[in-house]
Design an enzyme around this catalytic site. Structure first.
Site, PDB file in Angstrom:
ATOM      1  N   ARG A  75       0.853  -1.194   0.000  1.00  0.00           N
ATOM      2  CA  ARG A  75       0.000   0.000   0.000  1.00  0.00           C
ATOM      3  C   ARG A  75       0.885   1.239   0.000  1.00  0.00           C
ATOM      4  NH1 ARG A  75      -5.428  -1.697   2.073  1.00  0.00           N
ATOM      5  NH2 ARG A  75      -5.395  -3.868   1.406  1.00  0.00           N
ATOM      6  N   GLU A 108       0.491   4.072   0.972  1.00  0.00           N
ATOM      7  CA  GLU A 108      -0.078   5.107   1.837  1.00  0.00           C
ATOM      8  C   GLU A 108       1.029   6.108   2.143  1.00  0.00           C
ATOM      9  OE1 GLU A 108      -3.085   3.712   3.767  1.00  0.00           O
ATOM     10  OE2 GLU A 108      -2.578   1.610   3.959  1.00  0.00           O
ATOM     11  N   ARG A 132      -0.010   2.533  12.738  1.00  0.00           N
ATOM     12  CA  ARG A 132      -0.712   1.298  12.371  1.00  0.00           C
ATOM     13  C   ARG A 132      -0.749   1.036  10.865  1.00  0.00           C
ATOM     14  NH1 ARG A 132      -6.257   2.793  11.451  1.00  0.00           N
ATOM     15  NH2 ARG A 132      -6.299   5.022  11.698  1.00  0.00           N
ATOM     16  N   HIS A 133       0.071   1.774  10.117  1.00  0.00           N
ATOM     17  CA  HIS A 133       0.176   1.518   8.684  1.00  0.00           C
ATOM     18  C   HIS A 133       1.608   1.183   8.293  1.00  0.00           C
ATOM     19  CE1 HIS A 133      -3.647   3.827   8.594  1.00  0.00           C
ATOM     20  NE2 HIS A 133      -3.928   2.978   7.632  1.00  0.00           N
ATOM     21  N   GLU A 169      -9.017  -1.125  13.487  1.00  0.00           N
ATOM     22  CA  GLU A 169      -9.538  -2.134  12.550  1.00  0.00           C
ATOM     23  C   GLU A 169      -8.508  -3.242  12.321  1.00  0.00           C
ATOM     24  OE1 GLU A 169     -10.741  -0.585   8.620  1.00  0.00           O
ATOM     25  OE2 GLU A 169      -9.883  -2.420   7.790  1.00  0.00           O
ATOM     26  N   SER A 203     -11.300  -6.344   7.095  1.00  0.00           N
ATOM     27  CA  SER A 203     -12.472  -5.924   6.328  1.00  0.00           C
ATOM     28  C   SER A 203     -12.905  -7.088   5.459  1.00  0.00           C
ATOM     29  CB  SER A 203     -12.135  -4.751   5.413  1.00  0.00           C
ATOM     30  OG  SER A 203     -11.997  -3.576   6.152  1.00  0.00           O
ATOM     31  N   ARG A 228      -1.274  -5.985  12.502  1.00  0.00           N
ATOM     32  CA  ARG A 228      -2.208  -5.375  13.466  1.00  0.00           C
ATOM     33  C   ARG A 228      -2.719  -6.403  14.472  1.00  0.00           C
ATOM     34  NH1 ARG A 228      -5.988  -1.067  10.183  1.00  0.00           N
ATOM     35  NH2 ARG A 228      -4.268   0.078   9.228  1.00  0.00           N
TER      36      ARG A 228
HETATM   37  P1  ATP Z   1      -7.343   1.449   7.353  1.00  0.00           P
HETATM   38  O1  ATP Z   1      -8.615   2.127   6.970  1.00  0.00           O
HETATM   39  O2  ATP Z   1      -7.227   1.148   8.802  1.00  0.00           O
HETATM   40  O3  ATP Z   1      -6.132   2.081   6.771  1.00  0.00           O
HETATM   41  P2  ATP Z   1      -8.077  -0.316   5.226  1.00  0.00           P
HETATM   42  O4  ATP Z   1      -9.557  -0.358   5.419  1.00  0.00           O
HETATM   43  O5  ATP Z   1      -7.499   0.570   4.192  1.00  0.00           O
HETATM   44  O6  ATP Z   1      -7.384  -0.009   6.654  1.00  0.00           O
HETATM   45  P3  ATP Z   1      -8.263  -2.910   4.064  1.00  0.00           P
HETATM   46  O7  ATP Z   1      -8.056  -2.583   2.642  1.00  0.00           O
HETATM   47  O8  ATP Z   1      -9.635  -3.109   4.569  1.00  0.00           O
HETATM   48  O9  ATP Z   1      -7.529  -1.789   4.952  1.00  0.00           O
HETATM   49  O10 ATP Z   1      -7.329  -4.159   4.399  1.00  0.00           O
HETATM   50  C1  ATP Z   1      -7.723  -5.218   5.263  1.00  0.00           C
HETATM   51  C2  ATP Z   1      -6.812  -5.285   6.489  1.00  0.00           C
HETATM   52  O11 ATP Z   1      -5.446  -5.314   6.104  1.00  0.00           O
HETATM   53  C3  ATP Z   1      -6.930  -4.067   7.390  1.00  0.00           C
HETATM   54  O12 ATP Z   1      -8.011  -4.198   8.279  1.00  0.00           O
HETATM   55  C4  ATP Z   1      -5.593  -4.094   8.113  1.00  0.00           C
HETATM   56  O13 ATP Z   1      -5.595  -5.027   9.178  1.00  0.00           O
HETATM   57  C5  ATP Z   1      -4.658  -4.618   7.046  1.00  0.00           C
HETATM   58  N1  ATP Z   1      -4.005  -3.482   6.391  1.00  0.00           N
HETATM   59  C6  ATP Z   1      -4.451  -2.787   5.328  1.00  0.00           C
HETATM   60  N2  ATP Z   1      -3.600  -1.807   4.985  1.00  0.00           N
HETATM   61  C7  ATP Z   1      -2.577  -1.891   5.864  1.00  0.00           C
HETATM   62  C8  ATP Z   1      -1.378  -1.141   6.041  1.00  0.00           C
HETATM   63  N3  ATP Z   1      -1.061  -0.121   5.231  1.00  0.00           N
HETATM   64  N4  ATP Z   1      -0.547  -1.489   7.049  1.00  0.00           N
HETATM   65  C9  ATP Z   1      -0.858  -2.523   7.855  1.00  0.00           C
HETATM   66  N5  ATP Z   1      -1.977  -3.249   7.747  1.00  0.00           N
HETATM   67  C10 ATP Z   1      -2.828  -2.952   6.768  1.00  0.00           C
HETATM   68 MG    MG Z   2     -10.787  -1.864   5.737  1.00  0.00          MG
END
Ligand code: ATP
Ligand code: MG
Length: 430
Positions: free
Chosen positions: A210, A212, A218-219, A353, A356, A404
């Site tokens: 990702r 981000e 937490r990312h 979270e 999902s 997480r």
């Molecule tokens: P958030 O909104 O908390 O950034 P997300 O909704 O973008 O998470 P999802 O695409 O739903 O993330 O991904 C499913 C799961 O994968 C998340 O609930 C999280 O546990 C994990 N995850 C997603 N992106 C990341 C990240 N950048 N770093 C660590 N864990 C991640």
């Molecule tokens: Mg999510």
């Protein structure tokens, strides 16, 4: 023959061990070494008047964190760690450690996270830090056991892909010969294709990427996802699998990792019980609205303070269900009687979270409609859409973030503590 240090007990006569020099204390006539391997620490005591010349010479020359091989007699000693010590007749320096060390392994000098991550191989020599990865290993093993027992196929999906899963901007482009390609942000589309392939129950534990931009606790830019997809299942069915998996992973850690937990100073380790409570998105918003300062209304994503406020109220793992379709991906199945909300869910720890998921849209035409409704071009999804025209069963699934999960399980403050070599905005080395 070398034995693990935790197998050196007062009731054996002789032992040969190998490990790292954790500490040295020279008291003149006596030198105490603490030698460490991944199973524990043992005291090695050298009485200068009695020890062979070769042992004295090596003991004098050795530096902290060198690798040594030591053999000798075992003696019960109350004051020593583990109630025993080793009196060596051989003491061999296998691999010397340079000094000064970039990081203090016995933690007399505190180090910030960046310094620790720069010298991660030394950082994880600390028993307290290594313990995190013992637990993570058990959490992973528990997942493989769980899925194997339930007849899931373990799949591996490509990490180099041509298109985004959700069309988002969170993608890392890579140079792929003459083409543009990306690191995959989720195995989502491939899991779904395996439903069309008739695999019915699949899981994958693998990396997700990702891009981000923000640096949070937490990312990560490279994370590990436990991904599941199941055919002839709805969102409720896969929520059940998810909560049972998490409860199982906690139970396995409680059962197999008591030493690691003690090493980390975790005193109470509570195993969550399935089923986890469910709360509708609209009710979650109401809780948050009553507790946080910033305005929040139905249709908004949950901000970090909102997540925390709801988490405080719930106080345990829980699900948020019945999300507005507008803020979930195009592949989430709308409720037949109220398409404004959909069969999507998030699984939450009170702090954040963790997962999902959703029942997916399996009808080709509805999927095309939903892709367009999100402002995306169905032509970019051709390889994904094709299987939906050739017999796609109803299906549902989720992705659970490994880091997480471990972070919240162990009460770690920063997600980087749950990864050996974290990748974030500023770090691609080591
Ligand atoms: P958030 O909104 O908390 O950034 P997300 O909704 O973008 O998470 P999802 O695409 O739903 O993330 O991904 C499913 C799961 O994968 C998340 O609930 C999280 O546990 C994990 N995850 C997603 N992106 C990341 C990240 N950048 N770093 C660590 N864990 C991640
Ligand atoms: Mg999510």
């Amino acid at each position: 023959m070398r034995i693990p240090i935790n197998e050196v007990t007062p009731d054996i006569e002789r032992a040969e061990i190998a490990g790292w020099v954790h500490e040295v204390r020279d008291l003149g006539g006596l030198t105490f070494f603490l030698i460490r391997d991944r199973t524990g620490i043992v005291q090695v005591t050298i009485v200068k008047k009695k020890a062979p010349a070769a042992v004295l010479e090596a003991a004098k020359a050795v530096s902290r964190e060198s690798v040594v091989r030591v053999a000798g007699t075992v003696k019960a000693i109350d004051k020593a760690p583990g109630g025993r010590e080793l009196n060596p007749d051989t003491f061999e320096i296998v691999s010397a450690c340079a000094s000064p060390l970039p990081l203090d392994v016995v933690e007399k000098v505190p180090a910030d996270l960046d310094t620790r991550l720069d010298a991660r191989f030394l950082d994880v020599r600390k028993p307290r830090v290594a313990a995190v990865f013992k637990v993570r290993s058990a959490v992973t093993a528990a997942a493989y056991d769980f899925f194997t027992q339930r007849g899931f196929y373990n799949i591996t999906s490509p990490k180099i892909v041509a298109a985004a899963t959700e069309g988002g901007t969170e993608l890392f482009p890579i140079a792929y010969f003459e083409k543009e390609a990306f690191l995959n942000q989720s195995p989502q589309l491939y899991k779904q294709m395996m439903m069309a392939a008739g695999f019915e129950k699949v899981f994958e534990i693998g990396p997700i990427f990702r891009a981000e931009e923000h640096n949070t606790v937490r990312h990560l830019n490279e994370a590990t996802s436990i991904d599941v997809e199941v055919s002839f299942a709805d969102h409720e069915d896969v929520m059940k699998i998810l909560e049972e998996l998490v409860a199982h992973q906690y139970a396995v850690v409680a059962d197999r990792c008591s030493d690691a937990l003690a090493e980390m100073g975790v005193e109470e380790f509570e195993v969550p019980k399935a089923p986890f409570p469910r709360i509708a998105y609209a009710d979650a918003i109401e809780i948050a609205a009553g507790k946080i300062e910033e305005p929040i209304a139905c249709g908004d994503d949950l901000s970090t303070p909102a997540e925390r406020a709801i988490g405080d109220e719930m106080g345990e793992h829980y699900f948020i269900v019945d999300w507005p379709s507008a803020i979930r991906p195009y592949y989430a199945m709308p409720y037949e009687d109220d398409p404004a909300i959909c069969k999507a869910f998030d699984m939450m720890h009170p702090r954040m979270e963790l997962s999902s998921g959703a029942q997916r849209v399996h009808q080709h035409d509805l999927l095309v409609e939903q892709i367009q409704a999100k402002g995306l071009n169905p032509e970019n999804f051709e390889f994904y859409l094709q299987p939906f025209a050739y017999g796609m069963p109803p299906h549902a699934g989720w992705g659970l973030g490994m880091e997480r999960l471990v972070m919240t399980m162990l009460g770690l403050q920063n997600i980087r503590e749950a990864v050996l070599f974290p990748r974030d905005r500023h770090r691609v080395v080591p």
